[in-house]
Design a protein around this motif. Structure first.
Motif, PDB file in Angstrom:
ATOM      1  N   ILE A  56       7.535  42.396  12.492  1.00 32.77           N
ATOM      2  CA  ILE A  56       8.485  41.538  13.205  1.00 32.77           C
ATOM      3  C   ILE A  56       8.902  42.303  14.452  1.00 32.77           C
ATOM      4  O   ILE A  56       9.496  43.377  14.363  1.00 32.77           O
ATOM      5  CB  ILE A  56       9.714  41.203  12.337  1.00 32.77           C
ATOM      6  N   LEU A  57       8.555  41.769  15.604  1.00 36.50           N
ATOM      7  CA  LEU A  57       8.866  42.429  16.864  1.00 36.50           C
ATOM      8  C   LEU A  57      10.289  42.154  17.303  1.00 36.50           C
ATOM      9  O   LEU A  57      10.986  43.039  17.773  1.00 36.50           O
ATOM     10  CB  LEU A  57       7.916  41.936  17.962  1.00 36.50           C
ATOM     11  N   LEU A  58      10.702  40.887  17.155  1.00 34.30           N
ATOM     12  CA  LEU A  58      11.955  40.457  17.772  1.00 34.30           C
ATOM     13  C   LEU A  58      12.580  39.339  16.955  1.00 34.30           C
ATOM     14  O   LEU A  58      11.866  38.499  16.403  1.00 34.30           O
ATOM     15  CB  LEU A  58      11.642  39.974  19.193  1.00 34.30           C
ATOM     16  N   ILE A  59      13.896  39.342  16.905  1.00 30.49           N
ATOM     17  CA  ILE A  59      14.654  38.269  16.251  1.00 30.49           C
ATOM     18  C   ILE A  59      15.584  37.650  17.278  1.00 30.49           C
ATOM     19  O   ILE A  59      16.295  38.367  17.990  1.00 30.49           O
ATOM     20  CB  ILE A  59      15.482  38.797  15.064  1.00 30.49           C
ATOM     21  N   VAL A  60      15.555  36.319  17.345  1.00 29.56           N
ATOM     22  CA  VAL A  60      16.538  35.564  18.132  1.00 29.56           C
ATOM     23  C   VAL A  60      17.451  34.904  17.108  1.00 29.56           C
ATOM     24  O   VAL A  60      17.000  34.105  16.291  1.00 29.56           O
ATOM     25  CB  VAL A  60      15.860  34.478  19.008  1.00 29.56           C
ATOM     26  N   SER A  61      18.733  35.255  17.138  1.00 28.81           N
ATOM     27  CA  SER A  61      19.670  34.742  16.140  1.00 28.81           C
ATOM     28  C   SER A  61      20.858  34.052  16.791  1.00 28.81           C
ATOM     29  O   SER A  61      21.443  34.566  17.747  1.00 28.81           O
ATOM     30  CB  SER A  61      20.190  35.890  15.272  1.00 28.81           C
ATOM     31  N   ASP A  62      21.211  32.916  16.232  1.00 27.58           N
ATOM     32  CA  ASP A  62      22.447  32.238  16.587  1.00 27.58           C
ATOM     33  C   ASP A  62      23.613  33.127  16.152  1.00 27.58           C
ATOM     34  O   ASP A  62      23.452  34.018  15.302  1.00 27.58           O
ATOM     35  CB  ASP A  62      22.490  30.893  15.853  1.00 27.58           C
ATOM     36  N   TRP A  63      24.784  32.882  16.706  1.00 27.09           N
ATOM     37  CA  TRP A  63      25.953  33.638  16.259  1.00 27.09           C
ATOM     38  C   TRP A  63      26.771  32.848  15.248  1.00 27.09           C
ATOM     39  O   TRP A  63      27.078  33.337  14.165  1.00 27.09           O
ATOM     40  CB  TRP A  63      26.856  34.038  17.434  1.00 27.09           C
ATOM     41  N   LEU A  64      27.127  31.601  15.586  1.00 25.51           N
ATOM     42  CA  LEU A  64      28.034  30.827  14.736  1.00 25.51           C
ATOM     43  C   LEU A  64      27.249  30.057  13.682  1.00 25.51           C
ATOM     44  O   LEU A  64      26.605  29.056  13.982  1.00 25.51           O
ATOM     45  CB  LEU A  64      28.871  29.862  15.591  1.00 25.51           C
ATOM     46  N   MET A  65      27.292  30.567  12.460  1.00 24.87           N
ATOM     47  CA  MET A  65      26.623  29.919  11.332  1.00 24.87           C
ATOM     48  C   MET A  65      27.585  29.921  10.153  1.00 24.87           C
ATOM     49  O   MET A  65      28.433  30.812  10.049  1.00 24.87           O
ATOM     50  CB  MET A  65      25.331  30.662  10.985  1.00 24.87           C
ATOM     51  N   PRO A  66      27.445  28.955   9.247  1.00 25.87           N
ATOM     52  CA  PRO A  66      28.420  28.812   8.154  1.00 25.87           C
ATOM     53  C   PRO A  66      28.542  30.014   7.220  1.00 25.87           C
ATOM     54  O   PRO A  66      29.634  30.461   6.925  1.00 25.87           O
ATOM     55  CB  PRO A  66      27.919  27.595   7.371  1.00 25.87           C
ATOM     56  N   GLU A  67      27.421  30.590   6.766  1.00 24.76           N
ATOM     57  CA  GLU A  67      27.504  31.624   5.730  1.00 24.76           C
ATOM     58  C   GLU A  67      27.832  33.000   6.278  1.00 24.76           C
ATOM     59  O   GLU A  67      28.489  33.796   5.627  1.00 24.76           O
ATOM     60  CB  GLU A  67      26.179  31.743   4.956  1.00 24.76           C
ATOM     61  N   MET A  68      27.302  33.308   7.454  1.00 26.74           N
ATOM     62  CA  MET A  68      27.414  34.659   7.998  1.00 26.74           C
ATOM     63  C   MET A  68      27.275  34.561   9.514  1.00 26.74           C
ATOM     64  O   MET A  68      26.410  33.855  10.008  1.00 26.74           O
ATOM     65  CB  MET A  68      26.266  35.511   7.415  1.00 26.74           C
ATOM     66  N   LYS A  69      28.100  35.275  10.220  1.00 26.34           N
ATOM     67  CA  LYS A  69      27.996  35.295  11.689  1.00 26.34           C
ATOM     68  C   LYS A  69      26.755  36.078  12.112  1.00 26.34           C
ATOM     69  O   LYS A  69      26.293  36.966  11.398  1.00 26.34           O
ATOM     70  CB  LYS A  69      29.244  35.930  12.309  1.00 26.34           C
ATOM     71  N   GLY A  70      26.240  35.758  13.281  1.00 24.92           N
ATOM     72  CA  GLY A  70      25.027  36.397  13.777  1.00 24.92           C
ATOM     73  C   GLY A  70      25.136  37.898  13.944  1.00 24.92           C
ATOM     74  O   GLY A  70      24.178  38.629  13.696  1.00 24.92           O
ATOM     75  N   ASP A  71      26.315  38.383  14.350  1.00 22.66           N
ATOM     76  CA  ASP A  71      26.462  39.829  14.504  1.00 22.66           C
ATOM     77  C   ASP A  71      26.338  40.531  13.151  1.00 22.66           C
ATOM     78  O   ASP A  71      25.679  41.563  13.035  1.00 22.66           O
ATOM     79  CB  ASP A  71      27.760  40.209  15.231  1.00 22.66           C
ATOM     80  N   GLU A  72      26.919  39.933  12.105  1.00 28.08           N
ATOM     81  CA  GLU A  72      26.817  40.504  10.762  1.00 28.08           C
ATOM     82  C   GLU A  72      25.362  40.518  10.295  1.00 28.08           C
ATOM     83  O   GLU A  72      24.883  41.502   9.723  1.00 28.08           O
ATOM     84  CB  GLU A  72      27.655  39.705   9.767  1.00 28.08           C
ATOM     85  N   PHE A  73      24.665  39.403  10.528  1.00 24.90           N
ATOM     86  CA  PHE A  73      23.259  39.297  10.158  1.00 24.90           C
ATOM     87  C   PHE A  73      22.424  40.374  10.865  1.00 24.90           C
ATOM     88  O   PHE A  73      21.631  41.077  10.246  1.00 24.90           O
ATOM     89  CB  PHE A  73      22.729  37.897  10.499  1.00 24.90           C
TER      90      PHE A  73
END
Length: 131
Positions: A56-73
């Protein structure tokens, strides 16, 4: 050899569809693409890909999600896989969350929604070039 992969995480399917189209239009079959609608699904997917020796080279992640925020992920991912380049995509992340992700997850870049295709592709290209 397995294809190097880009993983996208967003709880909105329309965002994932848009990302998929932009990635395929610009990178074609150069990379593999994986998509997840929740942080838990993404974490499971990461483990599966690693087990299959897919990088996995790169991850693009949203920040605002119901279970866990993107920064935490992204921090969780960074703890196990520090070499993955991490990009946050958000319309709502506060500065503290971005700063935390930069410090604790080595966040490469934070893009604001709505993003431009050029901005996304340049960010991904530049991020991968660091590897």
């Amino acid at each position: 050899m397995a294809k190097k992969t880009i993983l996208c995480l967003d709880d909105e399917r329309t965002i994932l569809t848009s990302l998929k189209g932009q990635l395929k239009r610009n990178f074609g079959s150069e990379y593999g693409y994986e998509f997840a609608e929740s942080p838990d699904e993404a974490l499971d997917l990461i483990e599966e890909l690693v087990d299959e020796d897919i990088e996995i080279l790169l991850i693009v992640s949203d920040w605002l999600m119901p279970e866990m925020k993107g920064d935490e992920f992204l921090i969780k991912v960074h703890e196990k896989f520090p070499k993955i380049v991490k990009v946050m995509l958000t319309g709502q992340a506060d500065n503290e969350a971005v700063a935390r992700a930069e410090k604790e997850a080595n966040l490469y870049k934070c893009l604001q929604k709505p993003w431009t295709e050029e901005e996304l592709i340049t960010t991904i290209r530049d991020g991968i070039s660091l590897l």
